[in-house]
Design a protein around this motif. Structure first.
Motif, PDB file in Angstrom:
ATOM      1  N   VAL A 160      15.243  -5.002  19.580  1.00 41.07           N
ATOM      2  CA  VAL A 160      14.651  -3.864  20.309  1.00 41.07           C
ATOM      3  C   VAL A 160      13.342  -4.306  20.978  1.00 41.07           C
ATOM      4  O   VAL A 160      12.459  -3.506  21.233  1.00 41.07           O
ATOM      5  CB  VAL A 160      14.396  -2.656  19.370  1.00 41.07           C
ATOM      6  CG1 VAL A 160      15.711  -2.059  18.914  1.00 41.07           C
ATOM      7  CG2 VAL A 160      13.547  -3.040  18.168  1.00 41.07           C
ATOM      8  N   ILE A 161      13.280  -5.595  21.291  1.00 40.31           N
ATOM      9  CA  ILE A 161      12.031  -6.185  21.768  1.00 40.31           C
ATOM     10  C   ILE A 161      11.560  -5.556  23.092  1.00 40.31           C
ATOM     11  O   ILE A 161      10.378  -5.289  23.277  1.00 40.31           O
ATOM     12  CB  ILE A 161      12.198  -7.714  21.886  1.00 40.31           C
ATOM     13  CG1 ILE A 161      12.416  -8.302  20.490  1.00 40.31           C
ATOM     14  CG2 ILE A 161      10.986  -8.355  22.552  1.00 40.31           C
ATOM     15  CD1 ILE A 161      12.838  -9.748  20.473  1.00 40.31           C
ATOM     16  N   LEU A 162      12.513  -5.290  23.997  1.00 41.67           N
ATOM     17  CA  LEU A 162      12.083  -4.711  25.274  1.00 41.67           C
ATOM     18  C   LEU A 162      11.764  -3.221  25.152  1.00 41.67           C
ATOM     19  O   LEU A 162      10.927  -2.699  25.887  1.00 41.67           O
ATOM     20  CB  LEU A 162      13.125  -4.984  26.363  1.00 41.67           C
ATOM     21  CG  LEU A 162      13.234  -6.483  26.701  1.00 41.67           C
ATOM     22  CD1 LEU A 162      14.330  -6.733  27.719  1.00 41.67           C
ATOM     23  CD2 LEU A 162      11.907  -7.063  27.196  1.00 41.67           C
ATOM     24  N   GLU A 163      12.405  -2.542  24.191  1.00 43.25           N
ATOM     25  CA  GLU A 163      11.999  -1.153  23.909  1.00 43.25           C
ATOM     26  C   GLU A 163      10.553  -1.107  23.437  1.00 43.25           C
ATOM     27  O   GLU A 163       9.819  -0.166  23.730  1.00 43.25           O
ATOM     28  CB  GLU A 163      12.877  -0.542  22.807  1.00 43.25           C
ATOM     29  CG  GLU A 163      14.258  -0.165  23.249  1.00 43.25           C
ATOM     30  CD  GLU A 163      15.097   0.322  22.069  1.00 43.25           C
ATOM     31  OE1 GLU A 163      14.590   1.091  21.234  1.00 43.25           O
ATOM     32  OE2 GLU A 163      16.271  -0.089  21.984  1.00 43.25           O
ATOM     33  N   GLN A 164      10.166  -2.142  22.672  1.00 42.61           N
ATOM     34  CA  GLN A 164       8.778  -2.200  22.214  1.00 42.61           C
ATOM     35  C   GLN A 164       7.830  -2.206  23.423  1.00 42.61           C
ATOM     36  O   GLN A 164       6.804  -1.543  23.406  1.00 42.61           O
ATOM     37  CB  GLN A 164       8.534  -3.456  21.368  1.00 42.61           C
ATOM     38  CG  GLN A 164       9.207  -3.439  20.014  1.00 42.61           C
ATOM     39  CD  GLN A 164       9.037  -4.786  19.304  1.00 42.61           C
ATOM     40  OE1 GLN A 164       9.887  -5.657  19.389  1.00 42.61           O
ATOM     41  NE2 GLN A 164       7.930  -4.958  18.618  1.00 42.61           N
ATOM     42  N   VAL A 165       8.192  -2.961  24.445  1.00 40.14           N
ATOM     43  CA  VAL A 165       7.322  -3.061  25.620  1.00 40.14           C
ATOM     44  C   VAL A 165       7.226  -1.703  26.332  1.00 40.14           C
ATOM     45  O   VAL A 165       6.141  -1.250  26.707  1.00 40.14           O
ATOM     46  CB  VAL A 165       7.835  -4.153  26.585  1.00 40.14           C
ATOM     47  CG1 VAL A 165       6.950  -4.225  27.818  1.00 40.14           C
ATOM     48  CG2 VAL A 165       7.885  -5.500  25.876  1.00 40.14           C
ATOM     49  N   THR A 166       8.387  -1.045  26.494  1.00 38.92           N
ATOM     50  CA  THR A 166       8.392   0.277  27.140  1.00 38.92           C
ATOM     51  C   THR A 166       7.551   1.269  26.333  1.00 38.92           C
ATOM     52  O   THR A 166       6.747   2.028  26.886  1.00 38.92           O
ATOM     53  CB  THR A 166       9.840   0.802  27.244  1.00 38.92           C
ATOM     54  OG1 THR A 166      10.609  -0.173  27.930  1.00 38.92           O
ATOM     55  CG2 THR A 166       9.904   2.120  27.989  1.00 38.92           C
ATOM     56  N   ASN A 167       7.734   1.245  25.017  1.00 43.69           N
ATOM     57  CA  ASN A 167       6.982   2.160  24.168  1.00 43.69           C
ATOM     58  C   ASN A 167       5.489   1.859  24.182  1.00 43.69           C
ATOM     59  O   ASN A 167       4.672   2.752  23.943  1.00 43.69           O
ATOM     60  CB  ASN A 167       7.506   2.096  22.732  1.00 43.69           C
ATOM     61  CG  ASN A 167       8.854   2.781  22.599  1.00 43.69           C
ATOM     62  OD1 ASN A 167       9.198   3.623  23.423  1.00 43.69           O
ATOM     63  ND2 ASN A 167       9.611   2.430  21.584  1.00 43.69           N
ATOM     64  N   GLY A 168       5.140   0.597  24.458  1.00 40.38           N
ATOM     65  CA  GLY A 168       3.728   0.224  24.499  1.00 40.38           C
ATOM     66  C   GLY A 168       2.962   1.030  25.534  1.00 40.38           C
ATOM     67  O   GLY A 168       1.847   1.495  25.291  1.00 40.38           O
ATOM     68  N   VAL A 169       3.566   1.231  26.699  1.00 42.75           N
ATOM     69  CA  VAL A 169       2.881   1.997  27.750  1.00 42.75           C
ATOM     70  C   VAL A 169       2.680   3.439  27.277  1.00 42.75           C
ATOM     71  O   VAL A 169       1.599   4.013  27.426  1.00 42.75           O
ATOM     72  CB  VAL A 169       3.676   1.941  29.076  1.00 42.75           C
ATOM     73  CG1 VAL A 169       3.011   2.793  30.138  1.00 42.75           C
ATOM     74  CG2 VAL A 169       3.812   0.498  29.554  1.00 42.75           C
ATOM     75  N   ALA A 170       3.710   4.011  26.664  1.00 43.15           N
ATOM     76  CA  ALA A 170       3.616   5.410  26.208  1.00 43.15           C
ATOM     77  C   ALA A 170       2.558   5.569  25.118  1.00 43.15           C
ATOM     78  O   ALA A 170       1.772   6.527  25.128  1.00 43.15           O
ATOM     79  CB  ALA A 170       4.978   5.883  25.708  1.00 43.15           C
ATOM     80  N   VAL A 171       2.527   4.627  24.186  1.00 47.51           N
ATOM     81  CA  VAL A 171       1.539   4.708  23.103  1.00 47.51           C
ATOM     82  C   VAL A 171       0.125   4.590  23.669  1.00 47.51           C
ATOM     83  O   VAL A 171      -0.784   5.317  23.267  1.00 47.51           O
ATOM     84  CB  VAL A 171       1.803   3.600  22.052  1.00 47.51           C
ATOM     85  CG1 VAL A 171       0.563   3.309  21.233  1.00 47.51           C
ATOM     86  CG2 VAL A 171       2.951   4.003  21.147  1.00 47.51           C
ATOM     87  N   ARG A 172      -0.053   3.728  24.636  1.00 49.22           N
ATOM     88  CA  ARG A 172      -1.398   3.546  25.202  1.00 49.22           C
ATOM     89  C   ARG A 172      -1.798   4.738  26.065  1.00 49.22           C
ATOM     90  O   ARG A 172      -2.974   5.097  26.120  1.00 49.22           O
ATOM     91  CB  ARG A 172      -1.455   2.214  25.955  1.00 49.22           C
ATOM     92  CG  ARG A 172      -1.469   1.082  24.932  1.00 49.22           C
ATOM     93  CD  ARG A 172      -1.036  -0.256  25.392  1.00 49.22           C
ATOM     94  NE  ARG A 172      -1.082  -1.179  24.251  1.00 49.22           N
ATOM     95  CZ  ARG A 172      -0.165  -2.103  23.989  1.00 49.22           C
ATOM     96  NH1 ARG A 172       0.886  -2.243  24.780  1.00 49.22           N
ATOM     97  NH2 ARG A 172      -0.291  -2.870  22.937  1.00 49.22           N
TER      98      ARG A 172
END
Lengths: 313, 183
Positions: free
Chosen positions: A281-293
């Motif tokens: 789920v490595i690329l989901e992590q990247v997508t979620n990073g923007v939302a978390v920030r």
């Protein structure tokens, strides 16, 4: 969130972690729209001060601020006056004179974010301080886990690799244990010393020992820049004993998630088939990073300044 | 000026009946218009109007919600930070007529923000506004196309609307006045 800053997940109450994750969940929708921007932080200034190299974290914060309509300024080690001998406090005083609303800082010294937070009125978000913490990464990891596992309570997360030098691992350990998850860590004794148990985790020494039990396997990058002689005999040997390949992953449940904070050393901590595989789920992590920030900037910068009155309807 | 009190469940039901009728009179069978409720108070109003329009015309209008939190003009006024609601617009806005629905029309600032949200999602052919209650005290040049009941209030009063998603005998609208108690 009650504080003015986000310096780490150590001691951050469960209710605040849940608030951040729930807010991030809603912010994901903004990035799926045709117009990926909301006016929430219009007129606010967010500074990224990265004294260590970073691409994805800086881009992720930068994009998060832009999607909230904030103006962003970027300082980095290579372009800043630090090279000319300026201290961090002097750099910060100069930035302060430009009236920012929030600073995102990454620095090789643990506690640097705390120092700025204590000295200045603006919000400080720690984007990695030495080997101490990297809270936004752990929050995006927890959001990704929550998406797939429903809840973190009672789940088992294995963190494998150089746990000792990993601020990502430390923030995850603090956050996950607060949320009621069980954390297993595994790595060579030099990178995973028995004393890590005082953080509330179980220390194991082989990867096979943790993979079978884990709902999530988080592989860490071997940070060659932080290794000292004698910590590891060779990259090949490390990969042989601690790398995650398909044979090892088959010992885990088919629903076990594979995560990595990036950047990946393909073929060292993880084989390409695993990194690109169905459980990754490595690329989901990247997508979620923007939302978390976006959630962090909204919660820390969006509001609560001068007194005002309520507007209904 | 006489003070208008709130509404009980029967009056709320009648008011919704009338609003639905007016919407149908102006816009007809809901083949190319949709109802969009403003989170949170407008959502049950839009669902209840959709029920009535469906009964009267045989066609249920599409419904959606807009959350205005990220578009508010009072985020920096020291209020408790609002929890983000959900914007759910499961249809293309472009070229449609949209009926924006809220429970109470007050300053007009919420409607201003909701219009901004809609325009970030598409370009509707027109946007009309339907509200259950208009309590006056506008701060922006905004008025409702469909207005249920006008309530005379003081600016400091608080109008409470309790409305469930389907017919409910517990529905009510009440006016709370800090100086005079519940009217």
């Amino acid at each position: 969130m009650k504080g003015k800053d986000l310096l780490g997940l150590r001691g951050l109450p469960k209710a605040e972690i849940v608030e951040i994750l729930d807010t991030a969940d809603r912010f994901r929708k903004v990035s799926e729209r045709r117009i990926k921007k909301v006016p929430t932080l219009r007129g606010r200034t967010v500074v990224t001060l990265f004294m260590e190299n970073s691409t994805r974290t800086r881009l992720s914060f930068d994009l998060a601020a832009k999607r909230l309509s904030a103006d962003t300024l970027s300082f980095s080690a290579s372009s800043s006056a630090t090279k000319k001998g300026e201290t961090l406090m002097d750099t910060a005083r100069n930035i302060d004179a430009m009236k920012p609303d929030a600073i995102i800082i990454r620095h090789s010294a643990g506690g640097s974010a705390h120092m700025l937070a204590a000295a200045f009125p603006w919000a400080v978000i720690n984007a990695g301080d030495g080997i101490n913490e990297h809270p936004s990464q752990a929050l995006l990891d927890m959001l990704t886990m929550r998406d797939h596992l429903g809840s973190l309570e009672g789940k088992t997360v294995a963190i494998v690799g150089d746990v000792f030098h990993s601020r990502v691992a430390r923030s995850n350990i603090f956050g996950l244990t607060t949320m009621g998850a069980k954390v297993l860590v595994a790595g060579p004794g030099t990178m995973c010393p028995p004393s890590m148990a005082h953080l509330g985790v179980e220390v194991r020494h082989t990867i096979d020992d943790v993979v079978e039990e884990a709902d999530v396997v988080m592989m860490l990058r071997i940070q060659r820049e932080r290794l000292r002689p004698g910590m590891m005999s060779s990259v090949n040997e490390y990969s042989h004993f601690y790398g995650l390949d398909m044979d090892r992953l088959r010992r885990a449940s088919p629903s076990t998630l594979v995560m990595h904070p990036g950047p990946i050393n393909r073929g060292v901590e993880m084989s390409p088939e695993v990194a690109d595989g169905e459980q990754s789920v490595i690329l989901e992590q990247v997508t979620n990073g923007v939302a978390v920030r976006m959630a962090l900037l909204y919660l820390l910068v969006g509001g609560e300044s001068a007194g005002g009155k309520s507007d209904e309807a | 000026m006489t003070r208008t009190t709130g509404m009980n469940a029967i009056e709320v039901g009648r008011t919704l009946d009338r609003l639905a009728t007016e919407i149908i009179e102006l816009l007809g069978v809901p083949t190319d218009y949709s109802l969009v409720g403003i989170v949170t108070g407008g959502h049950p109003v839009s669902e209840r109007l959709a029920d009535r329009i469906e009964v009267a015309t045989g066609v249920r209008p599409a419904t959606g919600t807009v959350d205005i939190t990220l578009y508010r003009d009072d985020l920096y006024t020291g209020l408790e930070k609002p929890v983000l609601g959900e914007t759910r617009l499961p249809f293309d806005l472009t070229g449609q007529d949209i009926v924006l629905v809220d429970d109470v029309l007050f300053t007009g600032r919420t409607v201003r923000a909701a219009l901004d949200v809609l325009h970030d999602y598409g370009r509707p052919r027109s946007v009309k506004l339907a509200v259950l209650v208009d309590r006056g005290h506008r701060e922006l040049p905004i008025s409702a196309d469909f207005s249920g009941r006008f309530l005379v209030t003081e600016k400091t009063d608080r109008v409470e609307v309790s409305l469930s998603l389907s017919e409910d005998s517990g529905d009510f609208v009440a006016v709370h006045s800090p100086s005079r108690g519940v009217a």
